[in-house]
Write a protein that holds these residues in place. Structure first.
Motif, PDB file in Angstrom:
ATOM      1  N   ASN A  61      39.571 -39.621  68.343  1.00 43.50           N
ATOM      2  CA  ASN A  61      40.820 -39.532  69.093  1.00 43.50           C
ATOM      3  C   ASN A  61      41.962 -39.872  68.134  1.00 43.50           C
ATOM      4  N   GLY A 110      46.890 -40.235  71.499  1.00 41.38           N
ATOM      5  CA  GLY A 110      46.832 -40.121  72.953  1.00 41.38           C
ATOM      6  C   GLY A 110      45.614 -39.327  73.384  1.00 41.38           C
ATOM      7  N   PRO A 111      45.825 -38.237  74.143  1.00 42.68           N
ATOM      8  CA  PRO A 111      44.686 -37.445  74.626  1.00 42.68           C
ATOM      9  C   PRO A 111      44.164 -36.425  73.599  1.00 42.68           C
ATOM     10  N   ASN A 138      42.313 -34.954  70.272  1.00 35.26           N
ATOM     11  CA  ASN A 138      41.198 -35.305  69.398  1.00 35.26           C
ATOM     12  C   ASN A 138      40.873 -34.147  68.468  1.00 35.26           C
ATOM     13  N   LEU A 142      41.994 -31.558  73.881  1.00 26.63           N
ATOM     14  CA  LEU A 142      42.959 -32.328  74.656  1.00 26.63           C
ATOM     15  C   LEU A 142      42.265 -32.756  75.943  1.00 26.63           C
ATOM     16  N   ASN A 143      42.180 -34.059  76.197  1.00 24.68           N
ATOM     17  CA  ASN A 143      41.550 -34.571  77.409  1.00 24.68           C
ATOM     18  C   ASN A 143      42.609 -35.133  78.347  1.00 24.68           C
ATOM     19  N   LEU A 144      42.669 -34.563  79.552  1.00 22.82           N
ATOM     20  CA  LEU A 144      43.603 -35.011  80.572  1.00 22.82           C
ATOM     21  C   LEU A 144      42.799 -35.438  81.789  1.00 22.82           C
ATOM     22  N   GLY A 145      42.455 -36.715  81.836  1.00 26.42           N
ATOM     23  CA  GLY A 145      41.583 -37.194  82.902  1.00 26.42           C
ATOM     24  C   GLY A 145      40.201 -36.575  82.771  1.00 26.42           C
ATOM     25  N   ARG A 146      39.733 -35.951  83.851  1.00 27.50           N
ATOM     26  CA  ARG A 146      38.407 -35.320  83.829  1.00 27.50           C
ATOM     27  C   ARG A 146      38.422 -33.926  83.192  1.00 27.50           C
ATOM     28  N   GLY A 175      39.253 -31.148  80.244  1.00 26.49           N
ATOM     29  CA  GLY A 175      39.376 -31.069  78.800  1.00 26.49           C
ATOM     30  C   GLY A 175      39.632 -29.641  78.352  1.00 26.49           C
TER      31      GLY A 175
END
Length: 197
Positions: free
Chosen positions: A106, A109-110, A112, A151-155, A157
């Motif tokens: 990571n 932030g979100p 990676n 990019l992971n935004l909550g559940r 990706g």
């Protein structure tokens, strides 16, 4: 195929024991790329036409797991992938099972980045829109690589990756009289949407 499944199971179970955070989910999306050159042999002198494959869209769908320790994660996946290539008057279609094992970090932030080997097991390859017939590829299981960013935004990706090949893998004409071969190594961009349970 059994070796491929064993490797994936071993990596998942080992990472799961050490991980501070573990996710499992489904993913799918589109890929855009091609296999290598088509070589039409000339029986008299071994020289012939070489036709470069043109990129076409395909798709992929499957499962992933993600094991994270202090911002560094291991992400093994098991995917069904359809790869399409256009060679002037006909198309070449490959169906394969992909098992990438990616190491990521990571970075902001979100966001990676990730990279790692990708094992592929080709379950079908065929030509479309032609009377030519193609035989099986030389090796059922080959090794390539994937690298990209996510990019992971909550559940949810989102991933963008590039896939290439380490191992050469050629498919030859089924009939000796046709006398052609196709470099079946993938070279493609992969766009994925994932959902973690």
């Amino acid at each position: 195929m059994k070796k491929l499944m064993f490797i994936a199971l071993f990596v998942c179970s080992s990472a799961g024991l050490m991980a501070q955070e573990a996710d499992f989910g489904i993913k799918g999306g589109f890929n855009y790329g091609a296999t290598g050159d088509l070589k039409m042999e000339n029986a008299s002198n071994d020289l012939g036409d070489i036709i470069e494959g043109k990129e076409k869209s395909g798709y992929h769908i499957g499962l992933f797991s993600r094991f994270e320790i202090v911002g560094i994660f291991l992400q093994p996946e098991l995917m069904f992938t359809r790869l399409n290539t256009e060679y002037e008057t006909f198309n070449y279609k490959i169906d394969k099972i992909d098992a990438p094992i990616l190491l990521g970090v990571n970075v902001l932030g979100p966001l990676n980045i990730k990279a790692g080997p990708s094992f592929q097991y080709i379950i079908n390859n065929e030509l479309e829109d032609t009377s030519l017939k193609i035989g099986d590829v030389e090796k059922d299981i080959t090794v390539g690589y994937q690298l990209g960013a996510g990019l992971n935004l909550g559940r949810l990706g989102f991933d963008v990756r590039y896939e290439g090949a380490f191992t050469e893998n050629t498919a030859f004409s089924e009939e000796a009289s046709d006398n052609f071969s196709i470099d079946s190594r993938p070279s493609q961009w992969i766009l994925s949407l994932s959902y973690a349970f």
